[in-house]
Structures are given as structure tokens and as C-alpha cells.
Design a protein around this motif. Structure first.
Motif, PDB file in Angstrom:
ATOM      1  N   SER A  60       0.851  -1.189   0.000  1.00  0.00           N
ATOM      2  CA  SER A  60       0.000   0.000   0.000  1.00  0.00           C
ATOM      3  C   SER A  60       0.886   1.238   0.000  1.00  0.00           C
ATOM      4  O   SER A  60       2.109   1.144   0.103  1.00  0.00           O
ATOM      5  CB  SER A  60      -0.922   0.007   1.226  1.00  0.00           C
ATOM      6  OG  SER A  60      -0.176   0.274   2.396  1.00  0.00           O
ATOM      7  N   LYS A  61       0.239   2.386  -0.046  1.00  0.00           N
ATOM      8  CA  LYS A  61       0.970   3.647  -0.045  1.00  0.00           C
ATOM      9  C   LYS A  61       1.767   3.803   1.249  1.00  0.00           C
ATOM     10  O   LYS A  61       2.862   4.350   1.252  1.00  0.00           O
ATOM     11  CB  LYS A  61      -0.029   4.797  -0.212  1.00  0.00           C
ATOM     12  CG  LYS A  61       0.598   6.157  -0.315  1.00  0.00           C
ATOM     13  CD  LYS A  61      -0.391   7.210  -0.752  1.00  0.00           C
ATOM     14  CE  LYS A  61      -1.378   7.499   0.337  1.00  0.00           C
ATOM     15  NZ  LYS A  61      -2.238   8.651   0.040  1.00  0.00           N
ATOM     16  N   ASP A 101       2.884   1.235   3.030  1.00  0.00           N
ATOM     17  CA  ASP A 101       3.689   0.023   3.243  1.00  0.00           C
ATOM     18  C   ASP A 101       4.527  -0.244   2.002  1.00  0.00           C
ATOM     19  O   ASP A 101       4.332  -1.213   1.287  1.00  0.00           O
ATOM     20  CB  ASP A 101       2.759  -1.166   3.539  1.00  0.00           C
ATOM     21  CG  ASP A 101       3.519  -2.470   3.747  1.00  0.00           C
ATOM     22  OD1 ASP A 101       4.695  -2.416   4.147  1.00  0.00           O
ATOM     23  OD2 ASP A 101       2.939  -3.532   3.489  1.00  0.00           O
ATOM     24  N   GLN A 102       5.454   0.646   1.735  1.00  0.00           N
ATOM     25  CA  GLN A 102       6.264   0.546   0.528  1.00  0.00           C
ATOM     26  C   GLN A 102       7.206  -0.651   0.537  1.00  0.00           C
ATOM     27  O   GLN A 102       7.628  -1.112  -0.516  1.00  0.00           O
ATOM     28  CB  GLN A 102       7.069   1.836   0.332  1.00  0.00           C
ATOM     29  CG  GLN A 102       6.204   3.043   0.061  1.00  0.00           C
ATOM     30  CD  GLN A 102       5.405   2.909  -1.220  1.00  0.00           C
ATOM     31  OE1 GLN A 102       5.951   2.538  -2.248  1.00  0.00           O
ATOM     32  NE2 GLN A 102       4.115   3.175  -1.163  1.00  0.00           N
ATOM     33  N   GLU A 103       7.518  -1.170   1.705  1.00  0.00           N
ATOM     34  CA  GLU A 103       8.404  -2.336   1.786  1.00  0.00           C
ATOM     35  C   GLU A 103       7.665  -3.629   1.473  1.00  0.00           C
ATOM     36  O   GLU A 103       8.277  -4.682   1.317  1.00  0.00           O
ATOM     37  CB  GLU A 103       9.051  -2.439   3.183  1.00  0.00           C
ATOM     38  CG  GLU A 103      10.062  -1.351   3.470  1.00  0.00           C
ATOM     39  CD  GLU A 103       9.366  -0.057   3.905  1.00  0.00           C
ATOM     40  OE1 GLU A 103       8.285  -0.126   4.512  1.00  0.00           O
ATOM     41  OE2 GLU A 103       9.894   1.021   3.613  1.00  0.00           O
ATOM     42  N   GLY A 104       6.349  -3.579   1.431  1.00  0.00           N
ATOM     43  CA  GLY A 104       5.563  -4.767   1.102  1.00  0.00           C
ATOM     44  C   GLY A 104       5.473  -5.762   2.240  1.00  0.00           C
ATOM     45  O   GLY A 104       5.363  -6.965   1.999  1.00  0.00           O
ATOM     46  N   GLN A 105       5.470  -5.292   3.483  1.00  0.00           N
ATOM     47  CA  GLN A 105       5.341  -6.194   4.625  1.00  0.00           C
ATOM     48  C   GLN A 105       3.932  -6.761   4.741  1.00  0.00           C
ATOM     49  O   GLN A 105       3.726  -7.784   5.359  1.00  0.00           O
ATOM     50  CB  GLN A 105       5.715  -5.465   5.918  1.00  0.00           C
ATOM     51  CG  GLN A 105       7.172  -5.066   5.967  1.00  0.00           C
ATOM     52  CD  GLN A 105       7.483  -4.282   7.233  1.00  0.00           C
ATOM     53  OE1 GLN A 105       6.606  -3.919   7.993  1.00  0.00           O
ATOM     54  NE2 GLN A 105       8.767  -4.028   7.445  1.00  0.00           N
ATOM     55  N   GLY A 106       2.984  -6.087   4.165  1.00  0.00           N
ATOM     56  CA  GLY A 106       1.596  -6.556   4.207  1.00  0.00           C
ATOM     57  C   GLY A 106       0.815  -5.906   5.324  1.00  0.00           C
ATOM     58  O   GLY A 106       1.368  -5.470   6.326  1.00  0.00           O
ATOM     59  N   GLN A 138      -6.813   2.907  10.673  1.00  0.00           N
ATOM     60  CA  GLN A 138      -6.715   3.674   9.423  1.00  0.00           C
ATOM     61  C   GLN A 138      -5.316   3.636   8.824  1.00  0.00           C
ATOM     62  O   GLN A 138      -5.072   4.256   7.797  1.00  0.00           O
ATOM     63  CB  GLN A 138      -7.146   5.118   9.676  1.00  0.00           C
ATOM     64  CG  GLN A 138      -8.607   5.214  10.035  1.00  0.00           C
ATOM     65  CD  GLN A 138      -9.065   6.638  10.041  1.00  0.00           C
ATOM     66  OE1 GLN A 138      -8.595   7.472   9.264  1.00  0.00           O
ATOM     67  NE2 GLN A 138      -9.997   6.940  10.918  1.00  0.00           N
ATOM     68  N   ARG A 139      -4.406   2.895   9.474  1.00  0.00           N
ATOM     69  CA  ARG A 139      -3.029   2.775   9.011  1.00  0.00           C
ATOM     70  C   ARG A 139      -2.433   4.134   8.710  1.00  0.00           C
ATOM     71  O   ARG A 139      -1.936   4.445   7.705  1.00  0.00           O
ATOM     72  CB  ARG A 139      -2.948   1.846   7.811  1.00  0.00           C
ATOM     73  CG  ARG A 139      -3.172   0.414   8.197  1.00  0.00           C
ATOM     74  CD  ARG A 139      -2.846  -0.519   7.067  1.00  0.00           C
ATOM     75  NE  ARG A 139      -3.754  -0.481   5.948  1.00  0.00           N
ATOM     76  CZ  ARG A 139      -4.983  -0.971   5.933  1.00  0.00           C
ATOM     77  NH1 ARG A 139      -5.473  -1.495   6.999  1.00  0.00           N
ATOM     78  NH2 ARG A 139      -5.724  -0.927   4.866  1.00  0.00           N
TER      79      ARG A 139
END
Length: 168
Positions: free
Chosen positions: A16-17, A19-24, A167-168
Motif C-alpha cells: 500500500s501507499k 507500506d512501501q516495503e511490502g510487509q503486508g 486507518q493505518r
């Protein structure tokens, strides 16, 4: 997506915007949301791919029947109808129609903004909210939905930590 026994689900986002590292990240979907998603999938026929897609409109105008000019056929012309069949010399009327075509591509950010604006305008027209001028313009963005939700959660007594996490 993992569906729970109560009808809710846990959605796993790969990136997501925020979570650029892609941790989920995980999002909980209520049973009501799951029912609505199932209804949309059934109505749209979407089995895989993007869930929210562009929808095209194909409109045809109504057309009244109009007589055609009765010109004699050319000498080499041969009718391709059975003997004794009646051939109409008038065109038929056509009703206007609107057909919705669900595409393969996902909604664009611009489409989401337009949907948000149209929904807000309908809420104003139906007197569900009372916004005017600059307030109305401010209410017409996807960010303002998040800000409004945060304000409502704080006003109802929710803590900042869980609200920020949700809401992250």
C-alpha cells in the motif's frame, strides 16, 4: 482473504501507499460488507481480477418508425424471401436504451474522486447533510472521508491509538 465463521473476513494487502516495503497489512471486513461484496460479485459476474472496475455506458436513442421510399428494385435484383412472404416497406421503431458494460480495468483514482463527489452532492440534495460553499468543496475528497471518520471516532470516545492503527 480469509472468511471467518461469523461471515466477516480478514483481507490481506500485499502493498500500500503506507507500506512501501511490502510487509503486508490486514483489514477486517464486517459480515454486512461481505454480503454486499457477494451481491456485487453475483450481479457483475466478476470471478477474479479487480473487484471495483470501470463501468461503461452504451446509450441508444429512441427512433420512431419511418416509411422507406418505395423505389422499384433494379432489374437484376432477386428477392431472397420465400414465395408468398409479406415484405414490409417501413422501418420499425426502436426504444431508447442504456446498457452497462463492466470492463476489465480497475477504477482509477479520478473515478473514485468523481464517485465521492457525486455521492456527496446527492446527500446534500436529499438534505442528509447541510454543507455549503467551501464546506461542500472540502467534503468532496477521499481524504476528507478519512478525516471525517477520525473526528467521528474521537467524538464517540474512541482512543487515538486504535483509530490510527485501524486507518493505518
Amino acid at each position: 482473504m480469509r472468511i471467518e465463521s461469523d461471515g466477516s473476513a480478514v483481507l490481506t494487502g500485499r502493498r500500500s501507499k503506507t507500506d512501501q516495503e511490502g510487509q503486508g497489512a490486514y483489514a477486517w471486513l464486517s459480515p454486512d460488507i461481505m454480503r454486499r461484496l457477494a451481491a456485487w460479485r453475483e450481479a457483475s459476474g466478476i470471478l477474479d481480477g479487480p473487484l471495483f472496475r470501470r463501468i461503461g455506458l452504451v446509450r441508444t436513442k429512441a427512433r420512431a418508425a419511418a416509411p422507406t421510399a418505395a423505389l422499384p428494385p433494379p432489374p437484376e435484383f432477386q428477392w431472397r424471401v420465400p414465395a408468398g412472404a409479406k415484405v414490409s416497406t417501413e422501418s420499425k421503431s426502436v426504444l431508447g436504451s442504456t446498457t452497462y458494460v463492466i470492463g476489465e480495468e480497475p477504477l482509477t483514482p479520478a473515478a473514485v474522486r468523481l464517485i465521492t463527489k457525486c455521492t456527496a452532492m446527492r446527500a446534500v440534495e436529499n438534505h442528509l447533510v447541510h454543507l455549503f460553499g467551501k464546506e461542500l468543496d472540502a467534503a468532496l475528497s477521499t481524504l476528507s472521508l478519512r478525516v471525517g471518520l477520525t473526528k467521528d471516532l474521537f467524538a464517540s470516545g474512541e482512543d487515538a491509538g486504535p483509530t490510527a492503527q485501524a486507518q493505518r
